[in-house]
Design an enzyme around this catalytic site. Structure first.
Site, PDB file in Angstrom:
ATOM      1  N   CYS A   2     -57.575   4.306 -12.095  1.00  0.00           N
ATOM      2  CA  CYS A   2     -58.081   3.225 -12.354  1.00  0.00           C
ATOM      3  C   CYS A   2     -57.035   2.558 -13.928  1.00  0.00           C
ATOM      4  CB  CYS A   2     -59.338   3.312 -13.133  1.00  0.00           C
ATOM      5  SG  CYS A   2     -60.635   3.874 -11.685  1.00  0.00           S
ATOM      6  N   HIS A 500     -43.522  27.264  17.637  1.00  0.00           N
ATOM      7  CA  HIS A 500     -45.056  27.642  17.002  1.00  0.00           C
ATOM      8  C   HIS A 500     -45.994  26.642  17.456  1.00  0.00           C
ATOM      9  CE1 HIS A 500     -43.384  31.906  16.291  1.00  0.00           C
ATOM     10  NE2 HIS A 500     -41.979  30.874  15.932  1.00  0.00           N
TER      11      HIS A 500
END
Ligand code: M6R
Length: 604
Positions: A2, A500
Site C-alpha cells: 500500500c 535427483h
C-alpha cells in the site's frame, strides 16, 4: 504494501495526490482513492489502478488531502474496502498501510456503541475509533485511538472540521515527511513528492506528526516534542520517471552501467587500491565474529547467495544465507554471529523482524539497503546504501546488481582486514570492477539476439534455469524474473540436482536455460546439457563470447562479454533480466506491476 500520501499547501491537492499515487502504485494497485477537503470533505475511490480511477474524479477545489493505493490484506478488492476509510459522519478520513491485529475485537466494541461499518477492512476500525473520541481536536483523538491499536501501521488522517491539517503516525510501516515552502507532504516513499521537494524528515516508530502548510510538529508516543533533522535526498526526479522507456523495468535495466558507477562512488579508489566504507561499518567488519548470517527475501536472497560465494572465497569467515521468513523462527541467537540483512526497500516485514530479534539477542547487525531512512537503517547497528536511486518496477533489477557489487566490496574489505587477499588480487578485482559498466553496456546492445530468444520462450508453459557455483543463484534469479513478469512457470536449479528429481518434468516443450560461465565446472555443465538434450528438451546456453565449444552442445546460445569469472554473474544477470523482459513483453504482460505482487512487502 500500500502507498499513502498526504498533502497540505497552496496547490490543488487533487493533482498532487493523484501524481503521488501514480508514483507509489508499485506498492499496490488493487484499488485506490483520495479525500480532498474543500468546503466539505470529498472522497473518490474505486477498484483498479489510479490511472483509471483518475478519470472518474471531477475537478476539486481544496489544497489539503490524502490518498491511498491498495494491496489488499483484510477484505477483498472492492470499492468499499478501498481507502480512504471514513468515520460515521464522513467528516474524518484516513489512509493506512499495515495490519491492525486486534481490529476484530475493536470492531465488535465499536458496533455495540452504534458505529456502522461499511467495509471488511481492519483500517475502518481506526476511523471509527478516532470518531469515538473526537471532541474538536483531531490530534488528541488520533493519539487516543492509536493507543488502542495492536499491529503495524502508517496512518494519515484529515478532518473536515480542521482543514489544512494532516496527522501522521507510524509504527513498523514507512512514513516520510516531505518538507516544502508553504507546503508539506507525507508519503510512504520519497518518489511520491520528489517532484516538489527533496528535503525530508523520517519518522521513527511510535512518532506522530502534525502538519500544516507552514509547520511540522513531531511528537513521540508520550506526546513530547521530538526535534528532527531535515535531510536532503540526492535522487533526481528523472530517476523516478520512465525517461522515454515503455516500462520502468526496462529503464532500470538500462540504468545499470550508471548504477554500477554509483555503487562504486566514494568506495573504490583505483589509485590507492582501497575500499572504503563509513567508519562504523569498517569498525563492525574489523570486529571479531564467529560467522556471518545473511538474511533476505526474494531477489535480495539470491544476491545474498552470491555474496556468500564472494565472502567465503575471499575470507575465512563462514557464511550462512537464510530466508528471513525462516530465520526468524529457526535462526541463531548467538551474539558472536554478525547478521547482515539485505533488503532493497529496507521495509520487508520478515527481514525487519529478524533484525529486531537479532538486536534483542545481542547480535551485531548490518543492513545493505537502497533506501536511506528506511526502517532497516533505523534498527541495524550500521548500514551500507546501495546508491542505486529509486527502483519503481516491481521486479528488482538494478538493485539486484547493486547488492551483488556491494557484497563484493564488503568481501574485499573483509579480506583486507583479515589479511587473506594479496595486493595483486585486489588490483585485478579493482580493474574488473571498473570495467564492469562497459560489459553491461555491451549486453544492453544485444537486444536483437535476446528478443529472438524470447520468441523461443514466449509460448512455453514451463522453463528451467540451471547453473553451478555463483551461476546457481543467478539461475534462481533468472527464473524468478521470468515467472514474476511473464507468468511462465520457471524454476532455477543447481545443475547437478536435476537428475535427483526435476528431470521427471522435462519434456520437449521445457526450455532449459543453462548458465555456463565457470571454468571449474565447465565440463560438468556440458555433461548436464547433454543429459537434458537426451531427454529432448531444448537448451539455451548463456555463454561467454570467447566460448567456441558451446555451439556443439546447446540448441541456442546467448552470448555475454566479460573477462572476470567472478563478475560475469552481474553481466549474466542483466542478460537474463532482458530475456525475461522481452518474453513478458511478447506475452503482453503487465510488466511494471505484475498481478498479485507489490514492491515493498510489509506484511509477514
Ligand atoms: O525490499 P526487499 O529487497 O527486502 O524485497 C524482497 C523481495 O520482496 C523482492 O526482492 C522481490 O522478490 C522482488 N519483487 C523480485 O523481483
Amino acid at each position: 504494501m500500500c502507498g499513502i500520501i498526504g498533502y497540505t499547501g497552496f496547490r490543488e491537492a487533487r493533482a498532487v495526490l493523484l501524481d503521488g499515487l501514480k508514483r507509489l502504485d508499485y506498492r499496490g494497485y488493487d484499488s485506490a482513492g483520495i479525500a480532498v477537503i474543500g468546503t466539505t470533505l470529498r472522497v473518490y475511490k474505486d477498484v483498479g489502478e489510479i490511472a483509471n480511477i483518475e478519470k472518474q474524479i471531477p475537478a476539486l477545489k481544496g489544497t489539503t488531502g490524502i490518498g491511498h493505493t491498495r494491496w489488499a490484506t483484510h477484505g477483498g478488492v472492492t470499492k468499499e474496502n478501498a481507502h480512504p476509510q471514513l468515520s460515521c459522519d464522513k467528516k474524518i478520513a484516513i489512509v493506512h498501510n499495515g495490519i491492525i491485529e486486534n481490529y476484530q475485537k475493536l470492531k465488535e466494541t465499536l458496533i455495540k456503541k452504534g458505529h456502522k461499518f461499511v467495509s471488511q477492512t481492519d483500517t475502518e476500525v481506526i476511523a471509527h475509533l478516532i470518531d469515538e473520541v473526537y471532541d474538536g481536536n483531531i490530534e488528541e483523538a488520533v493519539f487516543a485511538a492509536v493507543a488502542k491499536l495492536k499491529g503495524s501501521y502508517a496512518i494519515v488522517v484529515v478532518s473536515e472540521n480542521e482543514p489544512e491539517k494532516i496527522i501522521g503516525v507510524r509504527k513498523e510501516s514507512p512514513l516520510v515527511i516531505g518538507v516544502g515552502d508553504n507546503e508539506n507532504f507525507l508519503a510512504s516513499d520519497i518518489p511520491a513528492f520528489l517532484k516538489y521537494t527533496n528535503r525530508v524528515m523520517f519518522l521513527d516508530d511510535g512518532e506522530f506528526c502534525v502538519i500544516t502548510k507552514n509547520a511540522i510538529r513531531i511528537l513521540n508516543a508520550q506526546k513530547k516534542p521530538v526535534h528532527k533533522k531535515e535531510e536532503v535526498i540526492n535522487w533526481d526526479v528523472k530517476d523516478a520517471e520512465k525517461s522515454g522507456f515503455p516500462h520502468f523495468m526496462l529503464k532500470e535495466i538500462y540504468d545499470q552501467p550508471e548504477t554500477i558507477h554509483q555503487v562504486l562512488r566514494g568506495r573504490l579508489s583505483e589509485i590507492e587500491q582501497t575500499i572504503t566504507f563509513s567508519e562504523d561499518v569498517e569498525k563492525l567488519l574489523a570486529s571479531k565474529f564467529s560467522a556471518i548470517h545473511i538474511v533476505a527475501c526474494g531477489t535480495s536472497y539470491y544476491a545474498s547467495l552470491v555474496g556468500k560465494y564472494f565472502i567465503e572465497q575471499l575470507t575465512d569467515i563462514p557464511v550462512e544465507v537464510a530466508l528471513a521468513s525462516e530465520y526468524r523462527y529457526y535462526g541463531s541467537r548467538n551474539p558472536s554471529v554478525l547478521v547482515i540483512a539485505v533488503t532493497q526497500s529496507g521495509e520487508t516485514a520478515d527481514t525487519i523482524a529478524v533484525l529486531k530479534d537479532a538486536k534483542n539477542s545481542g547480535m551485531r547487525t548490518l543492513v545493505i539497503t537502497n533506501v536511506i531512512g528506511s526502517t532497516a537503517t533505523r534498527i541495524a547497528d550500521s548500514y551500507i546504501l546501495t546508491q542505486s536511486g529509486p527502483e519503481i518496477g516491481v521486479a528488482a533489477t538494478k538493485t539486484f546488481t547493486a547488492q551483488i557489487i556491494t557484497l563484493l566490496l564488503l568481501s574485499l574489505k573483509s579480506a583486507v582486514l583479515q589479511d587473506t587477499l594479496g595486493s595483486a588480487e585486489m588490483y585485478t578485482y579493482i580493474i574488473h570492477l571498473k570495467e564492469l559498466p562497459r560489459y553491461v553496456r555491451d549486453v544492453l546492445q544485444r537486444t536483437d539476439e535476446i528478443k529472438a530468444m524470447a520468441e523461443h520462450l514466449k509460448d512455453a508453459t514451463s522453463a528451467f534455469y540451471i547453473g553451478r557455483g555463483v551461476d546457481y543463484p543467478i539461475a534462481l534469479e533468472g527464473a524468478l524474473k521470468l515467472k514474476e513478469i511473464s507468468y511462465i512457470h520457471a524454476e532455477g536449479f543447481a545443475a547437478g540436482e536435476l537428475k535427483h528429481g526435476p528431470f521427471a518434468l522435462l519434456t520437449k516443450d521445457t526450455p532449459v536455460i543453462a548458465v555456463i560461465a565457470q571454468e571449474a565446472t565447465y565440463d560438468k555443465m556440458i555433461a548436464n546439457i547433454g543429459e537434458i538434450k537426451a531427454r529432448g528438451s531444448p537448451v539455451i546456453a548463456v555463454a561467454e563470447d570467447k566460448d567456441t565449444e558451446i555451439e556443439k552442445h546447446a540448441d541456442y546460445v546467448l552470448r555475454f562479454p566479460c573477462e572476470s569469472k567472478s563478475l560475469s554473474c552481474v553481466v549474466i544477470a542483466v542478460l537474463l533480466q532482458l530475456l525475461a523482459y522481452h518474453t513478458a513483453n511478447l506475452r503482453h504482460c503487465s510488466i511494471d506491476k505484475p498481478r498479485n505482487l507489490a514492491k515493498s512487502v510489509t506484511v509477514e
